[in-house]
Each structure stands twice: as C-alpha cells, then as structure tokens.
Write a protein that holds these residues in place. Sequence first.
Motif, PDB file in Angstrom:
ATOM      1  N   GLY A   1       7.980  24.178 -14.373  1.00 31.20           N
ATOM      2  CA  GLY A   1       9.364  23.813 -14.089  1.00 31.20           C
ATOM      3  C   GLY A   1      10.131  23.388 -15.311  1.00 31.20           C
ATOM      4  N   SER A   2       9.558  23.653 -16.489  1.00 31.01           N
ATOM      5  CA  SER A   2      10.240  23.346 -17.735  1.00 31.01           C
ATOM      6  C   SER A   2      10.663  21.881 -17.786  1.00 31.01           C
ATOM      7  CB  SER A   2      11.435  24.289 -17.894  1.00 31.01           C
ATOM      8  OG  SER A   2      12.077  24.115 -19.122  1.00 31.01           O
ATOM      9  N   THR A   3      11.941  21.629 -18.096  1.00 36.62           N
ATOM     10  CA  THR A   3      12.428  20.257 -18.209  1.00 36.62           C
ATOM     11  C   THR A   3      12.267  19.492 -16.901  1.00 36.62           C
ATOM     12  OG1 THR A   3      14.000  20.724 -19.978  1.00 36.62           O
ATOM     13  CG2 THR A   3      14.492  18.849 -18.566  1.00 36.62           C
ATOM     14  N   ALA A   4      12.555  20.128 -15.787  1.00 42.74           N
ATOM     15  CA  ALA A   4      12.512  19.430 -14.498  1.00 42.74           C
ATOM     16  C   ALA A   4      11.114  18.900 -14.199  1.00 42.74           C
ATOM     17  CB  ALA A   4      12.976  20.355 -13.378  1.00 42.74           C
ATOM     18  N   SER A   5      10.094  19.737 -14.332  1.00 37.17           N
ATOM     19  CA  SER A   5       8.737  19.287 -14.007  1.00 37.17           C
ATOM     20  C   SER A   5       8.233  18.269 -15.023  1.00 37.17           C
ATOM     21  CB  SER A   5       7.780  20.476 -13.917  1.00 37.17           C
ATOM     22  OG  SER A   5       7.742  21.190 -15.136  1.00 37.17           O
TER      23      SER A   5
ATOM     24  N   LYS B   1      12.009  22.831  -8.438  1.00 36.54           N
ATOM     25  CA  LYS B   1      12.516  22.296  -7.179  1.00 36.54           C
ATOM     26  C   LYS B   1      12.025  20.882  -6.899  1.00 36.54           C
ATOM     27  CE  LYS B   1      12.951  25.216  -3.716  1.00 36.54           C
ATOM     28  NZ  LYS B   1      12.617  26.200  -2.684  1.00 36.54           N
ATOM     29  N   CYS B   2      11.271  20.309  -7.829  1.00 39.01           N
ATOM     30  CA  CYS B   2      10.712  18.975  -7.593  1.00 39.01           C
ATOM     31  C   CYS B   2      11.793  17.928  -7.356  1.00 39.01           C
ATOM     32  CB  CYS B   2       9.817  18.567  -8.762  1.00 39.01           C
ATOM     33  SG  CYS B   2      10.521  18.822 -10.386  1.00 39.01           S
ATOM     34  N   PHE B   3      12.897  17.995  -8.093  1.00 39.12           N
ATOM     35  CA  PHE B   3      13.952  17.007  -7.888  1.00 39.12           C
ATOM     36  C   PHE B   3      14.720  17.261  -6.592  1.00 39.12           C
ATOM     37  CE2 PHE B   3      14.019  16.135 -12.651  1.00 39.12           C
ATOM     38  CZ  PHE B   3      13.330  14.943 -12.499  1.00 39.12           C
ATOM     39  N   THR B   4      14.946  18.526  -6.283  1.00 41.57           N
ATOM     40  CA  THR B   4      15.624  18.851  -5.032  1.00 41.57           C
ATOM     41  C   THR B   4      14.834  18.330  -3.841  1.00 41.57           C
ATOM     42  OG1 THR B   4      16.511  20.859  -6.046  1.00 41.57           O
ATOM     43  CG2 THR B   4      16.575  20.722  -3.647  1.00 41.57           C
ATOM     44  N   LYS B   5      13.513  18.536  -3.876  1.00 48.86           N
ATOM     45  CA  LYS B   5      12.667  18.084  -2.772  1.00 48.86           C
ATOM     46  C   LYS B   5      12.536  16.566  -2.739  1.00 48.86           C
ATOM     47  CE  LYS B   5       9.920  22.261  -2.171  1.00 48.86           C
ATOM     48  NZ  LYS B   5       8.568  22.842  -2.017  1.00 48.86           N
ATOM     49  N   SER B   6      12.876  15.906  -3.859  1.00 46.80           N
ATOM     50  CA  SER B   6      12.759  14.446  -3.920  1.00 46.80           C
ATOM     51  C   SER B   6      13.983  13.729  -3.368  1.00 46.80           C
ATOM     52  CB  SER B   6      12.541  14.005  -5.375  1.00 46.80           C
ATOM     53  OG  SER B   6      11.357  14.537  -5.903  1.00 46.80           O
ATOM     54  N   GLU B   7      14.962  14.477  -2.871  1.00 46.27           N
ATOM     55  CA  GLU B   7      16.224  13.871  -2.447  1.00 46.27           C
ATOM     56  C   GLU B   7      16.023  12.834  -1.343  1.00 46.27           C
ATOM     57  OE1 GLU B   7      20.394  15.104  -0.189  1.00 46.27           O
ATOM     58  OE2 GLU B   7      18.878  16.641  -0.641  1.00 46.27           O
TER      59      GLU B   7
ATOM     60  N   ASP C   1      24.643  17.524 -11.667  1.00 47.11           N
ATOM     61  CA  ASP C   1      23.921  18.261 -10.627  1.00 47.11           C
ATOM     62  C   ASP C   1      22.918  19.264 -11.187  1.00 47.11           C
ATOM     63  OD1 ASP C   1      25.923  19.819 -11.696  1.00 47.11           O
ATOM     64  OD2 ASP C   1      26.661  20.584  -9.778  1.00 47.11           O
ATOM     65  N   TYR C   2      22.701  19.222 -12.487  1.00 51.17           N
ATOM     66  CA  TYR C   2      21.696  20.089 -13.099  1.00 51.17           C
ATOM     67  C   TYR C   2      20.327  19.697 -12.553  1.00 51.17           C
ATOM     68  CZ  TYR C   2      20.200  23.082 -17.033  1.00 51.17           C
ATOM     69  OH  TYR C   2      19.697  24.102 -17.812  1.00 51.17           O
ATOM     70  N   TYR C   3      19.611  20.642 -11.971  1.00 49.00           N
ATOM     71  CA  TYR C   3      18.335  20.401 -11.290  1.00 49.00           C
ATOM     72  C   TYR C   3      18.476  19.413 -10.125  1.00 49.00           C
ATOM     73  CZ  TYR C   3      15.939  22.780 -15.147  1.00 49.00           C
ATOM     74  OH  TYR C   3      15.515  23.702 -16.066  1.00 49.00           O
ATOM     75  N   ASP C   4      19.686  19.211  -9.639  1.00 49.60           N
ATOM     76  CA  ASP C   4      19.929  18.318  -8.494  1.00 49.60           C
ATOM     77  C   ASP C   4      19.531  16.874  -8.790  1.00 49.60           C
ATOM     78  OD1 ASP C   4      21.037  20.270  -6.871  1.00 49.60           O
ATOM     79  OD2 ASP C   4      19.118  20.857  -6.017  1.00 49.60           O
ATOM     80  N   ARG C   5      19.707  16.448 -10.047  1.00 49.92           N
ATOM     81  CA  ARG C   5      19.427  15.042 -10.371  1.00 49.92           C
ATOM     82  C   ARG C   5      20.361  14.103  -9.619  1.00 49.92           C
ATOM     83  NH1 ARG C   5      19.046  17.373 -15.726  1.00 49.92           N
ATOM     84  NH2 ARG C   5      16.903  17.267 -16.539  1.00 49.92           N
ATOM     85  N   ASN C   6      21.549  14.580  -9.278  1.00 48.99           N
ATOM     86  CA  ASN C   6      22.482  13.742  -8.520  1.00 48.99           C
ATOM     87  C   ASN C   6      21.935  13.395  -7.134  1.00 48.99           C
ATOM     88  OD1 ASN C   6      22.920  16.634  -8.027  1.00 48.99           O
ATOM     89  ND2 ASN C   6      24.487  15.955  -6.583  1.00 48.99           N
TER      90      ASN C   6
ATOM     91  N   LEU D   1       4.636  15.374  -2.515  1.00 47.42           N
ATOM     92  CA  LEU D   1       6.063  15.704  -2.453  1.00 47.42           C
ATOM     93  C   LEU D   1       6.387  16.540  -1.226  1.00 47.42           C
ATOM     94  CD1 LEU D   1       8.867  15.722  -3.736  1.00 47.42           C
ATOM     95  CD2 LEU D   1       8.159  17.696  -5.098  1.00 47.42           C
ATOM     96  N   GLU D   2       5.615  17.602  -0.997  1.00 48.49           N
ATOM     97  CA  GLU D   2       5.950  18.535   0.076  1.00 48.49           C
ATOM     98  C   GLU D   2       5.783  17.932   1.465  1.00 48.49           C
ATOM     99  OE1 GLU D   2       3.363  21.706  -0.953  1.00 48.49           O
ATOM    100  OE2 GLU D   2       4.704  22.543  -2.474  1.00 48.49           O
ATOM    101  N   LYS D   3       4.835  17.029   1.613  1.00 48.86           N
ATOM    102  CA  LYS D   3       4.574  16.406   2.910  1.00 48.86           C
ATOM    103  C   LYS D   3       5.219  15.028   3.039  1.00 48.86           C
ATOM    104  CE  LYS D   3       1.731  19.423   4.863  1.00 48.86           C
ATOM    105  NZ  LYS D   3       1.944  20.014   6.212  1.00 48.86           N
ATOM    106  N   ASP D   4       5.924  14.588   1.975  1.00 53.74           N
ATOM    107  CA  ASP D   4       6.511  13.237   1.980  1.00 53.74           C
ATOM    108  C   ASP D   4       5.437  12.221   2.375  1.00 53.74           C
ATOM    109  OD1 ASP D   4       8.298  11.158   1.816  1.00 53.74           O
ATOM    110  OD2 ASP D   4       9.465  11.708   3.586  1.00 53.74           O
ATOM    111  N   TYR D   5       4.342  12.271   1.647  1.00 55.06           N
ATOM    112  CA  TYR D   5       3.133  11.557   2.057  1.00 55.06           C
ATOM    113  C   TYR D   5       3.299  10.043   2.102  1.00 55.06           C
ATOM    114  CZ  TYR D   5      -1.607   9.677   1.934  1.00 55.06           C
ATOM    115  OH  TYR D   5      -2.744   8.953   2.208  1.00 55.06           O
ATOM    116  N   TYR D   6       4.002   9.474   1.141  1.00 59.73           N
ATOM    117  CA  TYR D   6       4.061   8.013   1.065  1.00 59.73           C
ATOM    118  C   TYR D   6       4.688   7.370   2.308  1.00 59.73           C
ATOM    119  CZ  TYR D   6       2.779   8.368  -3.886  1.00 59.73           C
ATOM    120  OH  TYR D   6       2.120   8.611  -5.064  1.00 59.73           O
TER     121      TYR D   6
END
Length: 742
Positions: free
Chosen positions: A374-378, A393-399, A427-432, A729-734
């Motif tokens: 994911g380059s910079t995002a990951s 997509k890690c940041f998008t999924k972290s919303e 909004d680059y990589y959905d950091r917002n 991340l994908e299962k929102d485990y916490y």
Amino acid sequence: MNRSYTSPPRKARKMTTAELYLRLGKIILHYLYMPLSILYMELILRYSIYYDKHLTGLHFFYIFCFSFAFGWLVTFIASSFRRQINQIIHIVALSVLTVIFWVQYGYFHFFGAFFRWSTIGMATDVTDYAHEAFQMIKGNWFSFVLLVMPLLVYIFLMRPWAGKKPSSWSVRGILGAGALTLYILSVCVISAQTEYYGDFQHFTYLTPVESVERFGLLTETRQDFHELIFGVKEIEIDPSELTDTVDNPFATKEPVTDPPTTNPIVTEPGSDTEPPYVPPKEYGYNVLDIDWDALIAGEKDKTIKDMHQYFSIQTPTKENEYTGMFEGKNLIMMTLEGYSYRVIELAPELFPLLRKMTYEGFYFTNYYVSMDGGSTASGEYANMTGMFYKDAKCFTKSEKTYMPFVLGNQFNKLGYTSMAFHNWRADYYDRNLSHPNFGYDYYAYDPNKALPKSNRLDFKAAGYIPATHSKDYYWPNSDWALADISLPYFIDKTPFNVYYMTVSGHATYSWGGNNMSKQHRDEVADLPYSETVKAYIACNLEVERMLERLCEELEEKGILEDTVFVMACDHYPYGLTYNAETDQYDKTYTQYLSELYGIPEKGIANNKDLYRNSLVIYCASMKEPVIVTEPCCAMDILPTVSNLFGLPYDSRLMIGTDILSDSENLVILNCDTGGSAWNWINRYGWYSTATKTFTPAPGVTMDESKIDAYVKQINTIVTAKKKYSWAILEKDYYKYLKSYIK
C-alpha cells in the motif's frame, strides 16, 4: 426464334499447394493469435521490469499456460460469432490488455510496485504527476510501442483472417478444452510445489510483484478482481497449534540463570559483611484482564473464535525498566515521507538536529521498513496501528472500526490534546475518515472541502506560497511551513499528542519535479554525488528545518525537555528513479539507490539493507543514549511507545512487540519491489523467500539438522501474523473485546 445463351459455369481453379498451406496457416494463426499476443506482452513486460532476474523454466511454464488458457478462452468466445463481431471482440480484448499492460508498466516505474485495481480512485489527481508521467513515457517509449504491437498487427493485418461464419462446434470444443486443460495443468503443478512459504500457495498469498514474476500480469489482474468481488480467501490455520515460541537451534551466548530463590540477606548498618542481595525488580506483563474462555465459548463466528484462541495463547511482553519513562510528557510523532537515514550519513553537516535525535535518544541499530503493497498508506498505517495491511484501503476501512490502542484514543483518555497535521490533501487515502477515528482532530490542506472549515490549512493565504504562484500549493508542500502553521493550534494546550505526516520528501527527486529540492539546491551543490541523489538529500532538508522550528518554539515555551519525538518513514525512497540531470526516467534507476545506500546494484531490491532505516525516539531530558540492537520494524512502534508512556494495553493483541522488552522480536520484511515477500529477520539471522535460505547473524552458530524445522515453524508464525493482522481490520476484531478494554 431467339434463344438466350447462358455460358457454362466456370470451373473453380484448384488451389496450388502453396496457396493451400498459406490458407491453412492463416486459419491456424488466427486461432493462435490471441494467446501468442498475451504471451508476447507478458514477456515484454517481464524483461522490461525484471531485466536483472532470470526467467526460470517453471515460471515460463506458468506464464505460457495461463496466457494460452486466457487467449483461447477469448478466441472461443469470438469464434462463436460471424466475422464482424469476431473482429470486434478481438480488438476490444487486445485494447483492454494493452491499457492494462501500459498502466502497470508505467505504475511500476513510478512506484516500484504494481497497481491494485481494487484501490482505484483512492490516491490522487493524475495531473499532479503529469510532467513526470510524460517524461517517463518519453524515456521508455520503445517499451510502450512494443506492448501495443499485437493490437496494431491485428487491426492492419490479421483482422480479415477471421472466418465469415462462426467456427464449427468441434473447433470451439478444441479451443475450450485446450484452455481448461492448460489452466488445470498449471494449477496442479503449482499445488505440487513445496516451498518455505508455510501456507503461501498459488495467487492468494503472494504480493502483486511476486505474483507477476511467477504467473504473469494477466493472472495477477484476474486475481485482483476476484479479491475485489469475492474477498480474500482465508488462510487456514489451527490456532491451537500456534504460539510465538519455537525450539531454538541457535547458540549465541551463555544461558541466563535465574536469581536465587532464598530470602534476601539483611544486615545491620555499618556491618563489614558482604552487601545484601537485592532481588531484581519484578515486572508485570502488558496485558488486560480478558476472560478468553468466556469469549471462546460464546462465539459462533469461526474466524472470530479462531482469533480469540490465537491471541489467548500468545506470550505477553513484560514491563521493563523503561515502562512509564515518559509518562505525562508531550508527544510529537511523525511519519516521514520517503525518508532514508542515509541522508544524515552522506551529508552529516546539513542534518545536525536530526543526527542528534537519531543517535542520542533510543538508537535502534536494526530497524527495517517493509513494503506491504500500500506504499505510503500501508507504511503510515503500520506506524500508527502496530499492524500491517495488504493495500492502500487500510485507512478507508479504518473509518468506523474500533481502534482502542492507537495513540490518539489512548492519550485522549488521559486528557491530552490530540491533533494530526498533513501538508497535502486531507482526503488523500481517506485520512479525513481514519485519523478522526484514531482520536485526532485532523488538519490538512483541503481543496476538496473534506474537512470542517476550521480544519483546513491554507498555506497560500498564510503567506507560505507567493501570491504570484499559479496554484495554492507547491509540489510538494513545505514541511517547515507545516510546522510553523500548526504550532499555534497546540503549543499552549499541554499535555499534547501531535501527529505529522510530511510530504516534502515525496518523489520525484529532481530540480523541476520537487519544489523543496529546488529550494535547497544551493545547500547541496558541493556534495560529491549525482544530481539525483543531491536532489533527494535537498528535499529532506525540509525535515531538518521542520524539527528546528518545532524545537525552537518548544524551548521558548520551556517544554522541550517535556516533549518526546518519535519519527519513522513510510517506505524507502523507491521513487529514486528519476535522472535529475537529463529530466527523464532512467531504466537503470537502481544506480541511484545503490549510490544512496552504498550497496551493490545487482539484486538490490532483494537486499535487506535497502529496507534498513532509522527509528527515532528522543527526548531532550535523556542523559545518555540507549543503544538497541534487537531487530525491529514499524509494527513495533505502537507497543514500544505505549510502554514508554505507561499506557495500558494488551501486548498479545498487537502484531508488533515492545522493542525494549526481553522478548525475542520478529521482523516481517516484504521486499515487494523485488518479488520477495514474507521474508523475516530476528536476532539469529535473516530468511529470504527469494533464495529459500536462512543466513545466520554474525556470531551466531546453529544446529544445521534443526534449521529446516525452525524455518517452517517461523514461516507458520508469519502466516498467522499476516492472517490476523488483516483480520483485525477486516473483521473489526477489537470491538469483540470492548467490555474488557477500559
């Protein structure tokens, strides 16, 4: 009587043998053209990108089979229609393939990795890189021409060779059966391969670069779209068989003996007997009180239940002499775009403050930065969350996921002011979306109005960009300006927890492509390096200026010794591919990386020293440096900082490890640009999946008879860390542990 005369029908001319062979050849070539075109494009791409890597017979077999399987599938479909539709299908298919190969070829030259179609539209406006894209195409025009040749040859030569009528069922049956047979054959051969990958088999568990190298671009593209539609197939692991401890076949030092179990001796003051034995301090564990048995018994979802089992059996890290060392202090954490510690080695006189922070705080001699797709995002995600992910997509999924251990949410519970700043698009990589969920009040340059008006940083209005400049930003924007414009937001709101994502160190590294390089050109003019490396050093001077500005203000406020700096990069400068002297992309771009890092150019993408970097943890109140030799990586930052600040967390629930603990650390190192994924490093040595070899660290001896079993065991642990890092991340485990997290 007039009779009309009708001439007798003309007897058809018998074809000559040569004409018969020519017609037969055209028919056969028509049915072979699509698979041959795909194979041709695969080989052109491969030799243009992997020019320093030998194409093995096995990899050619895979690429051949998959190329012909897909090519005959397209031909089967096209042959089911009359000539005009047949031609349209061929032209459309070849056009789409040409675009895919063009895009991926160009993207690889920019980023050293392949584009994931599942992340399309996430990153940036392509006009930001218009000049660089034009120069890249200009410098590599011949490869682009070669890739479009199958389409042009079909349009101008092969198009009339399609049959006027649909092909017979027997011909179509041969095409379909051939495609299916080759696909099944290649999958069977892949499944029969036994490698040190643990469960990393076939497409699912390989990085895009590795998948393209082994199976071809078209196969990786198909797999990418399959994952986009159906998700990633889960890695099958029995969690009850997994622990983070293994049988150790190494010998490095004398075994550590336990302290005496008898009561300490107490003597009277002034006694001339031996000094009393003082037992070592007993440290607790970084754990939360979680009832794993109840969680496991009450869970019906198999993946979540497996995760409960996995985390419950992990060995937690102990608290240590550094636990709570920085408790109550301010924190300034930075992710430095494209930074390499080599700049402070090649130009030490230009980076006095950054050198001081690197070597006079906690000095980590074996810190590595992975490339996780994911380059910079990951890279930034790993720094902030202690986990790794496969794409941007890690940041998008972290919303909306529950993220209790990230520093923003942790410090907010203690009454800190938590703010995050970025000098590029909000909004680059959905950091917002992600950063507010991480507990930060987020501020950034925001032309797209993704943030509230009060959180938009206007660099031009604030005077950091001349009014005569045509745009309201520089490319890239100034890190010094980011520090200066952000200080008033938090400097008087102690204790504060501030996070920065810089941008001045972003590619390209040239006097025209990076405005920060241009601004500092005179300062690096006399350095004995290539123009490209000098341009790279120049833009990183913005980090030095940024730190100077922050420290100046902190000292003026009397809180410099009460503020901790934590700094790490997002990835190595893979964008060091631009020849600043000729203003174009170099095919032999590795020469600049070799020059910067001082390591051989051949095989550089698989050289672990390319991924070696610096982790800075520094506070001006420290009396002396602490040298840490344990191998470590980005996932270890969060647990290490959490321990230093005395934050409550459960070390079993993080993929990384507190570097300062007595636990043996494991670095997972993806050399994605080299097609070598899921390598690992620990205190005993380094394992490369590219060569399938384990190289012991200096001074380490090992039992050769046990090393194979050891490597397989560690590979299984790496597999588990990968699976559960993604699943958190994908299962929102916490959120399943919410009642246990205070």
